[in-house]
Motif scaffolding. Structure first.
Motif, short mmCIF file in Angstrom:
data_model
loop_
_atom_site.label_atom_id
_atom_site.label_comp_id
_atom_site.label_asym_id
_atom_site.label_seq_id
_atom_site.Cartn_x
_atom_site.Cartn_y
_atom_site.Cartn_z
N HIS A 1 1.44 71.06 30.59
CA HIS A 1 0.57 71.92 31.20
C HIS A 1 1.35 72.57 32.46
CE1 HIS A 1 -2.67 72.03 28.34
NE2 HIS A 1 -2.61 70.95 28.38
N VAL A 2 2.43 71.84 32.81
CA VAL A 2 3.14 71.97 34.15
C VAL A 2 4.07 73.17 33.86
CG1 VAL A 2 4.29 71.06 36.03
CG2 VAL A 2 2.45 69.75 35.05
N ARG A 3 4.32 74.19 34.91
CA ARG A 3 5.23 75.12 34.77
C ARG A 3 6.07 75.00 36.27
NH1 ARG A 3 4.19 74.48 30.40
NH2 ARG A 3 2.97 75.64 29.10
N PHE A 4 7.33 75.38 36.25
CA PHE A 4 8.01 75.31 37.41
C PHE A 4 8.55 76.84 37.60
CE2 PHE A 4 8.30 70.76 36.10
CZ PHE A 4 7.94 70.22 37.04
N GLY A 5 8.89 77.27 38.77
CA GLY A 5 9.38 78.48 38.92
C GLY A 5 9.60 78.59 40.62
N GLY A 6 9.57 79.87 41.09
CA GLY A 6 9.59 80.02 42.55
C GLY A 6 10.30 81.50 42.48
N PRO B 1 5.48 93.02 47.95
CA PRO B 1 5.62 93.10 46.64
C PRO B 1 6.18 91.57 46.02
CG PRO B 1 7.41 94.40 47.72
CD PRO B 1 6.31 94.13 48.99
N PHE B 2 5.89 91.44 44.96
CA PHE B 2 6.37 90.18 44.35
C PHE B 2 7.05 90.26 42.92
CE2 PHE B 2 2.09 89.72 43.38
CZ PHE B 2 2.09 89.27 42.10
N VAL B 3 7.80 89.20 42.72
CA VAL B 3 8.25 88.82 41.16
C VAL B 3 7.98 87.60 41.18
CG1 VAL B 3 10.10 89.00 39.63
CG2 VAL B 3 10.12 90.78 41.09
N ARG B 4 7.08 86.81 40.28
CA ARG B 4 6.95 85.44 40.13
C ARG B 4 7.43 85.00 38.74
NH1 ARG B 4 1.07 85.75 40.84
NH2 ARG B 4 1.77 85.63 43.15
N ALA C 1 12.25 79.33 47.69
CA ALA C 1 10.79 78.92 47.41
C ALA C 1 10.59 78.43 46.05
CB ALA C 1 10.17 80.14 47.85
N PRO C 2 10.62 77.04 45.71
CA PRO C 2 10.34 76.66 44.51
C PRO C 2 8.84 76.36 44.50
CG PRO C 2 11.35 74.69 45.96
CD PRO C 2 11.42 76.19 46.75
N SER C 3 8.42 76.27 43.42
CA SER C 3 6.77 76.03 43.18
C SER C 3 6.64 75.49 41.71
CB SER C 3 6.22 77.41 43.35
OG SER C 3 6.35 78.39 42.46
N ALA C 4 5.66 74.88 41.59
CA ALA C 4 5.08 74.62 40.30
C ALA C 4 3.48 74.62 40.22
CB ALA C 4 5.45 72.84 40.26
N ILE C 5 2.98 74.89 39.15
CA ILE C 5 1.62 75.23 38.63
C ILE C 5 1.14 74.35 37.69
CG2 ILE C 5 1.55 77.72 39.58
CD1 ILE C 5 1.72 78.50 36.66
N PHE D 1 -6.41 80.09 33.71
CA PHE D 1 -6.48 79.41 34.93
C PHE D 1 -5.29 78.37 35.34
CE2 PHE D 1 -8.27 76.65 38.45
CZ PHE D 1 -8.54 77.61 39.33
N ALA D 2 -4.70 78.86 36.44
CA ALA D 2 -3.55 77.80 36.92
C ALA D 2 -3.72 77.85 38.52
CB ALA D 2 -2.59 78.41 36.38
N LEU D 3 -3.43 76.31 38.83
CA LEU D 3 -3.26 76.05 40.41
C LEU D 3 -1.88 75.43 40.65
CD1 LEU D 3 -6.83 74.45 41.34
CD2 LEU D 3 -6.06 76.67 41.92
N GLY D 4 -1.47 75.62 41.98
CA GLY D 4 -0.11 75.05 42.05
C GLY D 4 0.27 75.11 43.55
N LEU D 5 1.55 74.39 43.83
CA LEU D 5 2.02 74.04 45.16
C LEU D 5 3.23 74.79 45.11
CD1 LEU D 5 1.18 70.34 45.27
CD2 LEU D 5 -0.06 72.19 46.49
N GLY D 6 3.64 74.99 46.40
CA GLY D 6 4.95 75.78 46.54
C GLY D 6 5.69 75.43 47.95
N LEU D 7 6.92 75.16 48.08
CA LEU D 7 7.60 75.09 49.27
C LEU D 7 8.48 76.44 49.82
CD1 LEU D 7 9.15 71.62 48.44
CD2 LEU D 7 7.08 72.13 49.85
N ASN D 8 8.71 76.64 50.92
CA ASN D 8 9.38 77.79 51.69
C ASN D 8 10.35 77.48 52.52
OD1 ASN D 8 10.13 80.15 52.79
ND2 ASN D 8 8.58 81.22 52.04
N GLY D 9 11.72 77.82 52.28
CA GLY D 9 12.66 77.73 53.31
C GLY D 9 13.43 79.00 53.61
N THR D 10 13.40 79.43 54.67
CA THR D 10 14.24 81.03 54.94
C THR D 10 14.74 80.67 56.20
OG1 THR D 10 12.35 81.95 53.91
CG2 THR D 10 13.76 83.19 55.67
N PHE D 11 16.26 81.32 56.42
CA PHE D 11 17.11 81.37 57.46
C PHE D 11 17.31 82.89 57.50
CE2 PHE D 11 21.27 81.48 58.97
CZ PHE D 11 20.91 80.81 60.26
#
Length: 171
Positions: A32-37, A165-168, A53-57, A64-74
């Motif tokens: 049931h886990v999906r990876f993306g970002g 705007p976003f593309v997920r 910005a990797p994430s997993a749900i 319905f899904a819940l997840g966590l993400g990380l973000n690093g920008t320079f």
């Protein structure tokens, strides 16, 4: 009275069943886990910006899904501006129908900015919260949409506008 051999056989069978059930539950969880970002690159005349910005749900069901993400920008504009942004997010996704996805995402980012203005160097370090409410069109593993930051602050947000705007992608 149960002899030692029978007790040993019962113990081995129970241990094996417990191990087998635990493996099935673990495999069930990961199915049931999906990876993306997201990945972002922007560059121009003496300017560079890169985001990872990797994430997993976890999909509880098809809706319905819940997840966590990380973000690093320079970001860097030569001799003018430099920033490093690190943080994370919590995201909730709800598919009204298979093609329409609603989202709520709380993002907390630590921002370190450095400006060079008229020989003055200004450093800015702070935490920037964002609470996005969004809607998108979903096709397979990809969702295109727009989200709105209800905590938007003109002076502190890393985004130019509260509408983003976003593309997920999730696989």
């Amino acid at each position: 009275m149960i002899n030692k051999k029978t007790l040993l056989i019962i113990f081995v069978v129970l241990f094996s069943l417990n191990h087998l059930i635990a493996q099935q539950e673990t495999n069930h969880f990961w199915s049931h886990v999906r990876f993306g970002g997201g990945i972002g690159l922007n560059f121009g005349n003496d300017f560079f910006s890169g985001t990872l910005a990797p994430s997993a749900i976890y999909e509880f069901n098809k809706s319905f899904a819940l997840g966590l993400g990380l973000n690093g920008t320079f970001d860097n504009q030569k001799d003018v501006y430099k920033s490093t942004i690190l943080g994370g997010s919590l995201i909730g996704l709800y598919n009204v129908i298979n093609e329409i996805q609603l989202s709520a995402e709380f993002e907390q980012l630590h921002v370190n900015r450095r400006y060079n203005t008229n020989l003055n160097i200004l450093n800015d370090n702070y935490w920037s919260p964002a609470l996005f409410l969004g809607a998108g069109y979903r096709s397979g593993n990809v969702t295109f949409g727009v989200r709105y930051d209800i905590l938007y602050d003109d002076n502190k947000s890393i985004y130019i506008d509260p509408w983003v705007p976003f593309v997920r992608f999730y696989f």
